[in-house]
Design a protein around this motif. Structure first.
Motif, PDB file in Angstrom:
ATOM      1  N   ALA A 244       0.817  -1.216   0.000  1.00 25.63           N
ATOM      2  CA  ALA A 244       0.000   0.000   0.000  1.00 25.63           C
ATOM      3  C   ALA A 244       0.852   1.269   0.000  1.00 25.63           C
ATOM      4  CB  ALA A 244      -0.922   0.003   1.224  1.00 25.63           C
ATOM      5  N   LYS A 247       0.609   3.275  -3.435  1.00 26.92           N
ATOM      6  CA  LYS A 247      -0.600   4.054  -3.703  1.00 26.92           C
ATOM      7  C   LYS A 247      -0.660   5.296  -2.819  1.00 26.92           C
ATOM      8  CE  LYS A 247      -2.477   1.246  -6.749  1.00 26.92           C
ATOM      9  NZ  LYS A 247      -2.599   1.659  -8.168  1.00 26.92           N
ATOM     10  N   LYS A 248      -0.304   5.120  -1.532  1.00 24.94           N
ATOM     11  CA  LYS A 248      -0.377   6.250  -0.602  1.00 24.94           C
ATOM     12  C   LYS A 248       0.578   7.361  -1.006  1.00 24.94           C
ATOM     13  CE  LYS A 248      -1.936   3.699   3.486  1.00 24.94           C
ATOM     14  NZ  LYS A 248      -1.604   3.286   4.877  1.00 24.94           N
ATOM     15  N   GLN A 249       1.792   6.989  -1.388  1.00 24.77           N
ATOM     16  CA  GLN A 249       2.765   8.014  -1.746  1.00 24.77           C
ATOM     17  C   GLN A 249       2.460   8.658  -3.095  1.00 24.77           C
ATOM     18  OE1 GLN A 249       4.966   9.241   0.456  1.00 24.77           O
ATOM     19  NE2 GLN A 249       3.763   7.841   1.719  1.00 24.77           N
ATOM     20  N   ALA A 252       0.225  11.391  -2.338  1.00 25.42           N
ATOM     21  CA  ALA A 252       0.800  12.457  -1.515  1.00 25.42           C
ATOM     22  C   ALA A 252       1.793  13.330  -2.275  1.00 25.42           C
ATOM     23  CB  ALA A 252       1.498  11.847  -0.291  1.00 25.42           C
TER      24      ALA A 252
END
Length: 726
Positions: A244, A247-249, A252
């Motif tokens: 994950a 996707k999170k980075q 961001a």
């Protein structure tokens, strides 16, 4: 006030008056002002009646007049500091903390983000600078010594767990600018320190910092996007970074950031590929570039050292350090062979194997396999060891009587081997010659020399020259490094051997895979990659895979496993490029292979040059020099589109020449025509009769034998119904 003034001189009255006028009426009273000429500002000494120390009353008790004074007697100024806080007896500033301030994770109001935000900024900045210097030293020492334990201990001794994210960043950023050996070492160290010396959140934060700094790293390391993407993919494969994270980075980071490219490359280029875990782990050599040959050398060294010293504990420690329990049969084989060669060391070596078996260090299966391998080569050993068969028979009897070898599970060791197939003299002779030719090729890289040698051998009566050569070539390459594997694939595609001979060679390889696996534990993966590479290079056709598979029935057979893995590699997205670069590309060259855009550009230029009056031979030479036969469908597509747009059939003649000479295969022709069919709707915007022309050229290509009769234009019926085909 008048009575009080009567005790003062004229000069003292003036002083009191001036001080009263300059003082803040809300905070200072006349009684608080000292009238001592020595210190008009600081209240030093006065009686409770307000008189000066210089003029005490007669009735006053003897001693200091400050004895019963409630005010503080310290000479330190107790007034608030500038800013209104921090004086003696005050609470201090609202956000002030002392040097002993720390965040307690057990506090109900604990917030993990506070650990990274501020406590004592000056001290934190100094601590971080010191940590950075020491972390750099630890990384450099680790790359020099390869001592994981020492690096872990030194990191713990810094006692700065909140800064470990910087160690992660520093380790990877230094490794990115080094060789594959250091990159692999960095990945191994991170995996070893994870959740032990470095907490998972610190590893996570370290990778965040790396991705955020990709724009800066690329200034010094041009291939930052690819290398950092591979580090991230390796971390995911090693389970030290959650999937994950990507996707999170991505959400961001700014869209124009290089970090976005890094994350996309890691996801699309590495983690979505079939068998991605094996490919990623072996990208930098795997296990710190440990190869089969390296393990064999270490086994030989530890046995020689044991024969000299007799230290079993040290020998067992070395065996454990190898971390190859599936390869312990090599230890058995070499130990028994050494015992046969050095009879005086027989007792010591058999004792080592016996104790290793009793302690479970080497299991019974590996011991049986090791003895079985010696039985297979006992005739060859007889050339160097007189009575090798008799000596081996006595060693087997001794081991069986001591209970650490099951003799009944071994092959028969009679003086005349049962069902032994005698090879033809010509075959034996050719195998020896082939091995010499291949070894010389690995040194020189001279393909023309190999081709000449094979041509001379084909004049003999031996029918399986090519198949035997293919088997020998790949067998020797599998036991070597990526350079030789790439050279073997390049040689196969350059010799233009008949496809049936190459297929027979692969069949022989798969049939002997059980024996090869004893020396090469990853034989299935290697054979699958060689087979997939042969399909990509069009040495064999895709339908030949089914022909090979038909000879190996059973889902658990090695042949089935090899075919299944080869098909998975070929079915992957962009499989051609990936398989071409699996061993570095370029046959030992430093060039890792052309980028797709570069190849397209070269194809466009060579077609333009030929169309403007170029020579057919020169065009064919340029096509061959591309070294990407799996991408020839791009030539077909560009040439056919140009013919349709410009109605210039000069390029059609080039396609005919390439087809007749075998430079472009029918499979690539069909792919090229298929790609043009897919783009017909867009092409029709510029060329209204594009569909009609395409149908015409499809029929013409079938007539000339470029396309198989099974090729069918899916939009043909619609075109006819709409009247566009007359």
């Amino acid at each position: 006030m008048e009575n009080k003034d009567s005790f003062l001189s004229k000069d003292q009255r003036k002083l009191v008056r001036s001080l009263s006028e300059s003082a803040d009426p809300l905070t200072v009273s006349a009684l608080q002002i000292s009238t001592s000429p020595k210190s008009p500002r600081s209240p030093k000494s006065y009686s409770k009646h307000g008189s000066s120390r210089a003029s005490p009353s007669k009735g006053s008790p003897r001693g200091s007049p400050r004895k019963n004074d409630r005010r503080q007697h310290s000479p330190r100024d107790g007034r608030p500091k500038k800013g209104g806080c921090g004086g003696k007896g005050t609470w201090g500033g609202l956000l002030d903390t002392d040097d002993n301030y720390f965040i307690d994770p057990n506090d109900p109001n604990y917030d993990s983000t506070e650990e990274y935000e501020r406590p004592s900024a000056k001290k934190s900045a100094g601590d971080l600078d010191e940590f950075k210097k020491k972390a750099t030293i630890i990384v450099e020492e680790y790359f020099a010594t390869d001592d994981v334990l020492s690096a872990a201990n030194e990191l713990r001794e810094l006692r700065k767990p909140n800064y470990n994210y910087y160690f992660v960043k520093k380790l990877i950023s230094i490794a990115m600018d080094r060789h594959d050996k250091e990159k692999e070492m960095a990945a191994v160290l991170l995996s070893a320190l994870y959740a032990d010396a470095i907490d998972p959140p610190q590893v996570y934060r370290g990778f965040i910092k790396l991705v955020e700094s990709a724009d800066d790293l690329i200034v010094d390391i041009p291939d930052t996007v690819d290398v950092l993407a591979l580090f991230i993919a390796r971390a995911v494969v090693d389970d030290i970074l959650p999937p994950a994270f990507l996707k999170k980075q991505m959400a961001a980071l700014p869209k124009e950031s290089k970090g976005i490219e890094v994350l996309k490359r890691a996801e699309k280029g590495y983690l979505e590929a079939p068998l991605h875990a094996e490919i990623i782990e072996r990208r930098w050599g795997g296990s710190k570039n440990k190869t089969v040959e390296d393990v064999k050398v270490r086994i030989n060294d530890l046995l020689i050292e044991y024969v000299v010293s007799g230290d079993k504990k040290e020998a067992f420690r070395c065996i454990n350090d190898l971390k190859v329990p599936f390869f312990h049969h090599e230890i058995v084989k070499r130990a028994v062979t050494m015992a046969m060669e050095r009879r005086q060391a027989e007792g010591r070596l058999l004792g080592l194997l016996k104790e290793a078996s009793e302690e479970g260090l080497i299991n019974a299966s590996q011991i049986t396999k090791g003895f079985g391998r010696i039985i297979d080569v006992v005739d060859d050993l007889s050339l160097d060891i007189p009575n090798a068969r008799g000596i081996l028979h006595s060693l087997i009897s001794k081991a069986a009587s001591e209970g650490w070898l099951c003799a009944s599970s071994l092959k028969s060791l009679s003086s005349e081997p049962e069902k032994r197939l005698l090879e033809d003299t010509d075959t034996k002779l050719f195998k020896m010659k082939a091995q010499s030719i291949i070894q010389e090729y690995f040194l020189s890289g001279d393909i023309l020399e190999v081709s000449g040698c094979l041509e001379s051998e084909k004049k003999s009566s031996l029918n399986e020259v090519n198949a035997i050569f293919v088997k020998r070539l790949i067998t020797l390459a599998m036991d070597r490094k990526n350079r030789e594997k790439e050279m073997a694939s390049v040689l196969l595609s350059s010799l233009f051997l008949p496809a049936d001979d190459v297929v027979n060679g692969f069949v022989m390889l798969i049939e002997s895979a059980d024996d090869t696996a004893l020396d090469n534990p990853v034989v299935v993966e290697d054979l699958a990659m060689f087979l997939a590479r042969a399909v990509v290079d069009e040495v064999v056709a895709p339908q030949h895979l089914e022909e090979i598979g038909s000879q190996f029935l059973g889902a658990e057979s090695i042949g089935s496993k090899v075919l299944q893995m080869a098909k998975s590699l070929l079915n992957a997205r962009l499989s051609g490029e990936r398989i071409l670069r699996c061993w570095g590309g370029g046959g030992g060259s430093s060039r890792p292979g052309w980028a797709v855009e570069d190849v397209k550009d070269k194809i466009g230029r060579l077609l333009e040059e030929y169309e403007s009056g170029g020579d057919v031979r020169e065009a064919r030479r340029c096509i061959k020099e591309l070294g990407m036969p799996f991408f020839h469908h791009e030539i077909v597509k560009k040439a056919l589109v140009s013919v349709i747009e410009k109605k210039n059939e000069r390029l059609w003649g080039l396609l005919k020449e390439c087809s007749d000479s075998g430079h472009i295969t029918m499979n690539q022709m069909m792919k090229g025509f298929g790609r043009v069919e897919e783009s017909l709707d867009d092409l029709a915007l510029d060329v209204p009769d594009a569909k009609k022309q395409f149908i015409h050229y499809v029929e013409k290509a079938k007539t000339e034998g470029w396309l198989d009769s099974s090729f069918w234009f899916s939009k043909l019926d619609n075109a006819r119904e709409n009247g566009s085909c007359q």
